[in-house]
Design a protein around this motif. Structure first.
Motif, PDB file in Angstrom:
ATOM      1  N   UNK A   1      55.948  14.269  29.506  1.00 56.91           N
ATOM      2  CA  UNK A   1      55.486  13.166  30.359  1.00 56.91           C
ATOM      3  C   UNK A   1      53.994  13.288  30.643  1.00 56.91           C
ATOM      4  N   UNK A   2      53.559  14.504  30.991  1.00 55.07           N
ATOM      5  CA  UNK A   2      52.142  14.729  31.265  1.00 55.07           C
ATOM      6  C   UNK A   2      51.280  14.381  30.056  1.00 55.07           C
ATOM      7  N   UNK A   3      51.754  14.732  28.877  1.00 58.05           N
ATOM      8  CA  UNK A   3      51.031  14.440  27.641  1.00 58.05           C
ATOM      9  C   UNK A   3      50.968  12.936  27.392  1.00 58.05           C
TER      10      UNK A   3
ATOM     11  N   UNK B   1      63.858  20.630  31.956  1.00 61.80           N
ATOM     12  CA  UNK B   1      62.953  19.947  32.888  1.00 61.80           C
ATOM     13  C   UNK B   1      61.496  20.291  32.601  1.00 61.80           C
ATOM     14  N   UNK B   2      61.224  21.547  32.272  1.00 63.99           N
ATOM     15  CA  UNK B   2      59.864  21.963  31.926  1.00 63.99           C
ATOM     16  C   UNK B   2      59.371  21.204  30.703  1.00 63.99           C
ATOM     17  N   UNK B   3      60.227  21.096  29.692  1.00 61.92           N
ATOM     18  CA  UNK B   3      59.862  20.385  28.465  1.00 61.92           C
ATOM     19  C   UNK B   3      59.624  18.910  28.751  1.00 61.92           C
TER      20      UNK B   3
ATOM     21  N   UNK C   1      66.364  28.478  27.690  1.00 58.36           N
ATOM     22  CA  UNK C   1      67.351  27.417  27.517  1.00 58.36           C
ATOM     23  C   UNK C   1      67.877  27.035  28.885  1.00 58.36           C
ATOM     24  N   UNK C   2      68.637  25.988  28.928  1.00 59.20           N
ATOM     25  CA  UNK C   2      69.229  25.589  30.195  1.00 59.20           C
ATOM     26  C   UNK C   2      68.477  24.445  30.843  1.00 59.20           C
ATOM     27  N   UNK C   3      68.911  24.112  32.049  1.00 61.74           N
ATOM     28  CA  UNK C   3      68.374  22.962  32.760  1.00 61.74           C
ATOM     29  C   UNK C   3      66.895  23.134  33.120  1.00 61.74           C
TER      30      UNK C   3
END
Length: 85
Positions: free
Chosen positions: A69-71, A62-64, A56-58
């Motif tokens: 975006x890559x997908x 950002x990872x999600x 959880x967290x920032x």
């Protein structure tokens, strides 16, 4: 975490370890067998004090976002390539 092998379920304990000391690692050389041995020694000596990444967290947000975006970029590229074919 569980794993299965030849139909039997087994319990597997996963332990996080810290990265090895850079000066010690450079003096011994860099190789996978050496890294695996030093990781095993750290676990046996109870020096493995790593903390797993929080889900959880920032950073996780950002990872999600990055994965989404890559997908989307990949899907757009595939669609454009299909239209051009």
């Amino acid at each position: 975490m569980t794993g299965s092998f030849s139909g039997r379920r087994q319990q597997v304990v996963v332990i996080e370890i810290n990265r090895p000391n850079r000066s010690r690692r450079r003096s011994r050389g860099k190789s996978d067998p050496t890294d695996a041995e030093s990781a095993a020694r750290a676990v046996l000596a109870a020096d493995a004090t790593g903390v797993p990444k929080a889900q959880s967290g920032m950073a996780e947000a950002l990872r999600t976002l990055s994965v989404a975006r890559r997908s989307a970029v990949k899907a757009k590229t595939q669609a454009v390539n299909q239209l051009r074919a």
